[in-house]
Design a protein around this motif. Structure first.
Motif, PDB file in Angstrom:
ATOM      1  N   TYR A   1     -10.247  -8.732   3.441  1.00 15.69           N
ATOM      2  CA  TYR A   1     -10.206  -8.153   4.774  1.00 15.69           C
ATOM      3  C   TYR A   1     -10.640  -9.164   5.823  1.00 15.69           C
ATOM      4  O   TYR A   1     -11.289 -10.171   5.517  1.00 15.69           O
ATOM      5  CB  TYR A   1     -11.063  -6.882   4.864  1.00 15.69           C
ATOM      6  CG  TYR A   1     -12.536  -7.078   4.604  1.00 15.69           C
ATOM      7  CD1 TYR A   1     -13.053  -6.937   3.320  1.00 15.69           C
ATOM      8  CD2 TYR A   1     -13.421  -7.404   5.638  1.00 15.69           C
ATOM      9  CE1 TYR A   1     -14.402  -7.106   3.069  1.00 15.69           C
ATOM     10  CE2 TYR A   1     -14.780  -7.573   5.401  1.00 15.69           C
ATOM     11  CZ  TYR A   1     -15.260  -7.434   4.116  1.00 15.69           C
ATOM     12  OH  TYR A   1     -16.604  -7.611   3.879  1.00 15.69           O
TER      13      TYR A   1
ATOM     14  N   GLU B   1     -11.706  -2.209   6.878  1.00 13.26           N
ATOM     15  CA  GLU B   1     -10.489  -1.429   7.128  1.00 13.26           C
ATOM     16  C   GLU B   1      -9.283  -2.323   7.388  1.00 13.26           C
ATOM     17  O   GLU B   1      -8.133  -1.877   7.281  1.00 13.26           O
ATOM     18  CB  GLU B   1     -10.678  -0.502   8.345  1.00 13.26           C
ATOM     19  CG  GLU B   1     -11.679   0.618   8.141  1.00 13.26           C
ATOM     20  CD  GLU B   1     -13.125   0.135   8.275  1.00 13.26           C
ATOM     21  OE1 GLU B   1     -13.321  -1.010   8.746  1.00 13.26           O
ATOM     22  OE2 GLU B   1     -14.041   0.891   7.900  1.00 13.26           O
TER      23      GLU B   1
ATOM     24  N   GLU C   1      -1.956   8.265  -0.051  1.00 12.68           N
ATOM     25  CA  GLU C   1      -2.625   8.865  -1.206  1.00 12.68           C
ATOM     26  C   GLU C   1      -1.875  10.039  -1.831  1.00 12.68           C
ATOM     27  O   GLU C   1      -2.197  10.444  -2.942  1.00 12.68           O
ATOM     28  CB  GLU C   1      -4.042   9.296  -0.821  1.00 12.68           C
ATOM     29  CG  GLU C   1      -4.102  10.298   0.305  1.00 12.68           C
ATOM     30  CD  GLU C   1      -5.541  10.572   0.751  1.00 12.68           C
ATOM     31  OE1 GLU C   1      -6.466  10.202   0.018  1.00 12.68           O
ATOM     32  OE2 GLU C   1      -5.715  11.135   1.848  1.00 12.68           O
TER      33      GLU C   1
ATOM     34  N   GLY D   1      -4.717   5.957   7.476  1.00 13.55           N
ATOM     35  CA  GLY D   1      -4.436   4.540   7.241  1.00 13.55           C
ATOM     36  C   GLY D   1      -5.599   3.743   6.692  1.00 13.55           C
ATOM     37  O   GLY D   1      -5.494   2.525   6.522  1.00 13.55           O
ATOM     38  N   ARG D   2      -6.716   4.388   6.389  1.00  9.60           N
ATOM     39  CA  ARG D   2      -7.875   3.673   5.842  1.00  9.60           C
ATOM     40  C   ARG D   2      -7.680   3.389   4.355  1.00  9.60           C
ATOM     41  O   ARG D   2      -7.181   4.246   3.614  1.00  9.60           O
ATOM     42  CB  ARG D   2      -9.141   4.498   6.032  1.00  9.60           C
ATOM     43  CG  ARG D   2      -9.632   4.621   7.448  1.00  9.60           C
ATOM     44  CD  ARG D   2     -10.964   5.349   7.516  1.00  9.60           C
ATOM     45  NE  ARG D   2     -10.877   6.723   7.028  1.00  9.60           N
ATOM     46  CZ  ARG D   2     -11.283   7.144   5.851  1.00  9.60           C
ATOM     47  NH1 ARG D   2     -11.835   6.291   5.001  1.00  9.60           N
ATOM     48  NH2 ARG D   2     -11.159   8.409   5.505  1.00  9.60           N
ATOM     49  N   PRO D   3      -8.115   2.210   3.886  1.00  5.10           N
ATOM     50  CA  PRO D   3      -8.070   1.936   2.438  1.00  5.10           C
ATOM     51  C   PRO D   3      -9.056   2.854   1.710  1.00  5.10           C
ATOM     52  O   PRO D   3     -10.250   2.861   2.029  1.00  5.10           O
ATOM     53  CB  PRO D   3      -8.523   0.473   2.337  1.00  5.10           C
ATOM     54  CG  PRO D   3      -8.398  -0.090   3.713  1.00  5.10           C
ATOM     55  CD  PRO D   3      -8.627   1.047   4.661  1.00  5.10           C
TER      56      PRO D   3
ATOM     57  N   SER E   1       0.835  -1.204   0.000  1.00  2.00           N
ATOM     58  CA  SER E   1       0.000   0.000   0.000  1.00  2.00           C
ATOM     59  C   SER E   1       0.868   1.252   0.000  1.00  2.00           C
ATOM     60  O   SER E   1       2.038   1.214   0.404  1.00  2.00           O
ATOM     61  CB  SER E   1      -0.940  -0.004   1.206  1.00  2.00           C
ATOM     62  OG  SER E   1      -0.204   0.063   2.409  1.00  2.00           O
TER      63      SER E   1
ATOM     64  N   ARG F   1      -3.946   4.266   0.760  1.00  2.00           N
ATOM     65  CA  ARG F   1      -4.496   4.548   2.093  1.00  2.00           C
ATOM     66  C   ARG F   1      -4.547   6.057   2.340  1.00  2.00           C
ATOM     67  O   ARG F   1      -3.718   6.820   1.828  1.00  2.00           O
ATOM     68  CB  ARG F   1      -3.652   3.881   3.178  1.00  2.00           C
ATOM     69  CG  ARG F   1      -3.637   2.361   3.108  1.00  2.00           C
ATOM     70  CD  ARG F   1      -2.892   1.768   4.298  1.00  2.00           C
ATOM     71  NE  ARG F   1      -2.739   0.326   4.202  1.00  2.00           N
ATOM     72  CZ  ARG F   1      -3.647  -0.555   4.608  1.00  2.00           C
ATOM     73  NH1 ARG F   1      -4.769  -0.123   5.163  1.00  2.00           N
ATOM     74  NH2 ARG F   1      -3.432  -1.850   4.489  1.00  2.00           N
ATOM     75  N   SER F   2      -5.510   6.450   3.172  1.00  3.76           N
ATOM     76  CA  SER F   2      -5.626   7.849   3.584  1.00  3.76           C
ATOM     77  C   SER F   2      -4.549   8.148   4.637  1.00  3.76           C
ATOM     78  O   SER F   2      -3.827   7.249   5.080  1.00  3.76           O
ATOM     79  CB  SER F   2      -7.013   8.100   4.175  1.00  3.76           C
ATOM     80  OG  SER F   2      -7.134   7.402   5.409  1.00  3.76           O
TER      81      SER F   2
END
Length: 298
Positions: free
Chosen positions: A261, A266, A175, A201-203, A172, A197-198
């Motif tokens: 997942y 998440e 962004e 850390g979110r996808p 990952s 990821r943001s």
């Protein structure tokens, strides 16, 4: 030859002819990189066959090669022969599917071209999605599938789950990462796509080689933040879902991978690709080995 199953391979008895596609997307060696990118998008293929005027195959241009051209800063009017890889590998229609898959494994390629009477002249192509497609149809006739539909004696605990087949771990990038850094990551790890990821850390998205060669075609700077081109939402599956359900999701949605997942979207823990599924269902499928299915024909 009638399809059958033995202890060595689920694919025994199936031939290349039963899975190959007759449509081969071809280019002449003088076609430009821009033409190649448009063709991969138009025909939804991962690679193009490069031929001489007499139809003899010279090489293959894949999305990886096109991404490499972007990374190297080659002009879009560069001929494809400058980046093609060759010569392409061939098989024959009467070869067993199992043998063809083994060649793909050992050669670390994702496709073979098919020749009949004239060596080096392609009449078809065999790729992982084709193999998974025929296996999906094949496995629907197996006893496990029939049991799942309601016969007595069903043992659901033995069903194959996504977590048993997936590739654990996931690459990952944040962004705000530049496209050039994502290209380096994809190339060094031999991946087709990465998770974005943001800052928390979110996808939040996915970037594949297709997205990158489209950025190349649109002449975006390699320094562009990856969030400008990422695909949303992230298409994912829970790790306890059945493999059959995940395969159906990929085939019908015309995608080659799902992010996996654990419990919550998440918590991405792996990736399931069509090549994972093809490898799993060819000689090591515990489902088929356990049930000793007998197939009278497809």
């Amino acid at each position: 030859m009638r399809p059958r199953v033995d202890q060595k391979g689920v694919l025994t008895g199936l031939t290349v002819r039963e899975a190959m596609r007759r449509q081969v997307v071809r280019l002449v060696q003088t076609a430009t990189l821009a033409h190649a990118i448009r063709s991969t998008i138009k025909f939804k293929v991962n690679a193009l066959l490069v031929e001489a005027p007499d139809r003899q195959a010279l090489g293959v241009v894949s999305k990886t090669d096109l991404m490499g051209a972007y990374y190297a800063g080659l002009p879009l009017d560069t001929p494809v022969e400058a980046v093609m890889v060759g010569p392409p590998l061939f098989c024959r229609p009467e070869d067993s599917l199992d043998a063809a898959l083994e060649v793909m494994r050992q050669s670390r390629v994702h496709r073979l071209y098919v020749a009949e009477e004239l060596p080096g002249v392609a009449v078809g192509v065999l790729a992982y999605p084709d193999i998974v497609g025929v296996l999906y149809r094949f496995c629907h006739r197996c006893r496990r599938t029939l049991l799942k539909k309601g016969e007595r004696g069903l043992d659901l605990a033995n069903q194959v789950r996504v977590r048993e087949v997936m590739t654990p771990g996931v690459a990952s990038f944040p962004e705000n990462t530049r496209l050039v850094e994502v290209m380096e990551g994809l190339a060094s790890q031999r991946l087709a796509a990465v998770l974005i990821r943001s800052s928390q850390g979110r996808p939040v998205g996915v970037v594949s080689k297709t997205d990158l060669i489209l950025a190349y075609l649109h002449e975006l700077s390699p320094d562009t933040p990856v969030k400008e081109i990422m695909q949303q939402p992230v298409v994912a599956v829970e790790q306890e879902e059945t493999l059959e359900t995940a395969l159906r999701q990929m085939i019908f949605a015309d995608i080659h991978r799902l992010f996996v997942y654990k419990e919550r979207p998440e918590e991405v823990v792996g990736v399931l690709s069509l090549s994972d599924a093809a490898r799993f269902r060819s000689g090591t499928c515990r489902a088929c080995l356990a049930s000793r299915i007998k197939v009278g024909g497809l």
